[in-house]
Design a protein around this motif. Structure first.
Motif, mmCIF file in Angstrom:
data_model
loop_
_atom_site.group_PDB
_atom_site.id
_atom_site.type_symbol
_atom_site.label_atom_id
_atom_site.label_comp_id
_atom_site.label_asym_id
_atom_site.label_seq_id
_atom_site.Cartn_x
_atom_site.Cartn_y
_atom_site.Cartn_z
ATOM 1 N N ASP A 66 51.320 58.740 46.685
ATOM 2 C CA ASP A 66 50.043 58.788 47.794
ATOM 3 C C ASP A 66 49.259 57.249 47.973
ATOM 4 O OD1 ASP A 66 47.828 59.608 49.575
ATOM 5 O OD2 ASP A 66 47.213 60.663 47.738
ATOM 6 N N GLY A 104 46.303 55.755 49.304
ATOM 7 C CA GLY A 104 45.013 56.043 49.671
ATOM 8 C C GLY A 104 44.101 54.775 50.404
ATOM 9 N N THR A 150 47.950 55.655 54.135
ATOM 10 C CA THR A 150 46.821 55.463 55.369
ATOM 11 C C THR A 150 47.561 55.069 56.545
ATOM 12 O OG1 THR A 150 46.402 53.178 54.680
ATOM 13 C CG2 THR A 150 45.169 55.010 53.566
ATOM 14 N N ASP A 165 49.117 60.108 55.158
ATOM 15 C CA ASP A 165 48.492 60.800 53.954
ATOM 16 C C ASP A 165 48.133 62.223 54.556
ATOM 17 O OD1 ASP A 165 46.507 59.368 55.459
ATOM 18 O OD2 ASP A 165 45.723 58.505 53.843
ATOM 19 N N CYS A 196 48.313 65.539 49.221
ATOM 20 C CA CYS A 196 48.718 64.512 49.972
ATOM 21 C C CYS A 196 50.154 64.099 48.928
ATOM 22 C CB CYS A 196 48.014 63.129 50.212
ATOM 23 S SG CYS A 196 46.770 63.453 51.218
#
Length: 559
Positions: A10, A12, A94, A276, A476
């Protein structure tokens, strides 16, 4: 039967997390976080322009290796786990976070001649430098009678793919000239770790293409070359013809080189990526009628709807894209450009020193705000400190606080800001239901949902719906792992995987009727201000607004 495991990675805004998950139970047995070392908390900023937000693509590569390696090592402490039992890997990121690359798929920022050029780095989702280009794309589409805006709420965003590329062409032509293509981060990572980085060969995900690049099968993929040339001469050079696919497709297999670095066998299947929030929705159990709110610095709302149910175009939504969340379902996406960021802004910039700093200030403000009754502050705010993503889709809108007096306290303002974000959430729900998409339940995930019961209760009261919280704190990464499990053959579909790998916590925040009644009144004030400052169509008088807030305040304080 031997246990099987999947890994979700994931990406971010400030870090990347890897998560090792048991595909039969959803048990999370290994996790690791890699904080991006470049810039300010991973973001390359420009003090001359607050709209700039870029990232170093090298951090993404290093982050995959470091986080996956450490998560696998941690998982080895669990009986039944071995690296050979990992059946698949999924990736979420993202977005829209496009990266300029050369013909071999190498990020330009990773080449010596471009390392110091901010435009050659990844254009992070919250980079708003291309707001003028976004307006131009919207205007050109309307003038030409193009259908492209219908699937993204009627307005193109400065956060998205084509506006960012156009802005680069106009402000950093040397970068645009050197770029063979632009690749979304959600596609870049799976392509890199499977050895398929060439932009004409890598898998492009429907999530990024559909929600951010105006891709739709009804007009044969991306917008026409003619339209792109009308926006900016030469822009059509970046029009790829690859068919975009959902995350139950395989991007490739883990290369021997990457596998050795992370401690896994070569050849592990890697799923096509996605954003995500969309994988977070899957990890939180999103389905027909189940809206998932991924709550963090910003908020993204995701709602699947079966493909067999014909959907109208819904103005103001970030997109309605077939299979962007779950295969077999339309993916409806909406969101708010700032939620946690608003609370953090207030703490960092305006909270008295007596409250402490950072987390301590949040705790004290929350404790005091929770003691106040709905309406007792006499305040209403607009949650547009970073623009409005849904339903107005306008990055040039700003925040507003109305009703303050010489007696207004920091805790009262803090509560008003929390309420404002809840009113924004309700506005999104009302918009989708207005067009026939029923929201039966709301499942929340992310740091705010996990940690702040006060905020969750306000949301339940404002939206007048129960608020559930995902069982996993890493939805996520869990959603990414679900797709890793699917491409690895552990489950036949993402929906099947959700049944055993996801769940919600026992605590459910239910609306308090008297609170909901007050918030219904306050929402009318919010919606008036929303329409006054956010639309061209509103007409009328605001003479009553302050008086209404005072009347509500006085009634609340006498309860």
């Amino acid at each position: 039967m031997a246990d099987k495991f999947a890994i979700g990675v994931d990406y971010g805004t400030n870090s990347v997390r890897a998560l090792v998950v048991n595909t039969a139970t959803g048990d999370e047995i290994g996790t690791a976080v890699y904080d991006y070392p470049s810039g300010d908390a991973g973001i390359l900023l420009d003090p001359r322009d607050p709209n700039v937000a870029r990232q170093n693509p090298a951090d993404y590569i290093d982050g995959f290796i470091d986080s996956v390696k450490k998560a696998v090592e941690q998982a080895k402490a669990t009986a039944g786990f071995s690296p050979e039992a990992v059946v698949g890997i999924g990736v979420d990121t993202t977005g829209s976070t496009p990266i300029p690359v050369d013909a071999d798929g190498v990020a330009l920022a990773c080449k010596d001649e471009f390392k110091g050029n901010p435009a050659a780095h990844a254009w992070l989702w919250k980079d708003h430098t291309s707001y003028a280009e976004a307006e131009e794309i919207s205007r050109k589409a309307r003038e030409r009678g193009e259908p492209y805006l219908a699937k993204c709420g009627g307005v193109y965003s400065s956060e998205w793919y084509w506006s960012k590329i156009t802005h680069c062409m106009r402000t950093a032509p040397e970068v645009a000239a050197a770029a063979a293509s632009w690749v979304e981060l959600a596609d870049f990572v799976p392509a890199y770790v499977t050895g398929n980085p060439a932009p004409d060969k890598l898998a492009r995900c429907i999530c990024a293409a559909g929600h951010k690049a105006l891709y739709h099968e009804s007009w044969d993929g991306l917008p026409s070359a003619e339209f792109l040339e009308a926006v900016e001469p030469g822009l059509s050079r970046f029009r790829y013809t690859t068919k975009a696919v959902p995350s139950d497709h395989k991007a490739g297999d883990l290369t021997a080189d990457i596998a050795a670095k992370v401690g896994l066998p070569a050849g592990v299947p890697v799923a096509v990526g996605a954003f995500d929030a969309h994988h977070g929705a899957v990890g939180a159990g999103a389905g027909d009628g189940t809206l998932v709110k991924i709550m963090g610095t910003s908020t993204c709302d995701c709602l699947p709807s079966p493909l067999e149910n014909a959907l109208p175009d819904i103005p103001g939504l970030c997109g309605i894209v077939p299979e962007s969340i779950l295969p077999g379902y339309y993916g409806l996406e909406a969101g708010q450009s700032a939620v946690g960021d608003i609370f953090n802004w207030f703490v960092k910039r305006l909270t008295p020193a007596s409250y402490g700093e950072g987390g301590d200030a949040h705790v004290r403000l929350t404790e005091e705000a929770a003691k106040l009754r709905p309406g007792a502050t006499g305040l209403v705010a607009l949650d547009w400190n970073n623009g409005n993503r849904t339903i107005l889709v306008d990055p040039l809108l700003t925040g507003l606080l109305i009703g303050q007096t010489l007696h207004t306290t920091a805790a009262e303002v803090y509560r008003a800001l929390v309420e404002a974000t809840a009113f924004g959430a309700l506005t999104i729900i009302k918009r989708v239901e207005e067009y026939g998409v029923l929201v039966k339940e709301v499942v929340n995930c992310g740091g705010i949902a996990e940690k702040n019961a006060f905020v969750m209760q306000v949301y339940a009261d404002v939206c007048n719906r129960p608020m559930k919280v995902s069982r996993s704190a890493q939805t996520c990464a869990l959603g990414a792992a679900i797709f890793g499990a699917v491409v690895g053959g552990a489950h036949a579909s993402a929906v099947d995987a959700q049944k055993v790998m996801t769940g919600v916590k026992e605590k459910v925040y239910t609306p308090i009727p008297e609170n909901a009644a007050v918030y219904a009144e306050l929402y009318q004030v919010y919606r008036t201000l929303h329409d006054v400052f956010g639309t061209k169509e509103w007409t009328g008088s605001l003479h009553h607004v302050m008086k209404d807030l005072i009347a509500i305040r006085e009634r609340a304080r006498k309860r």
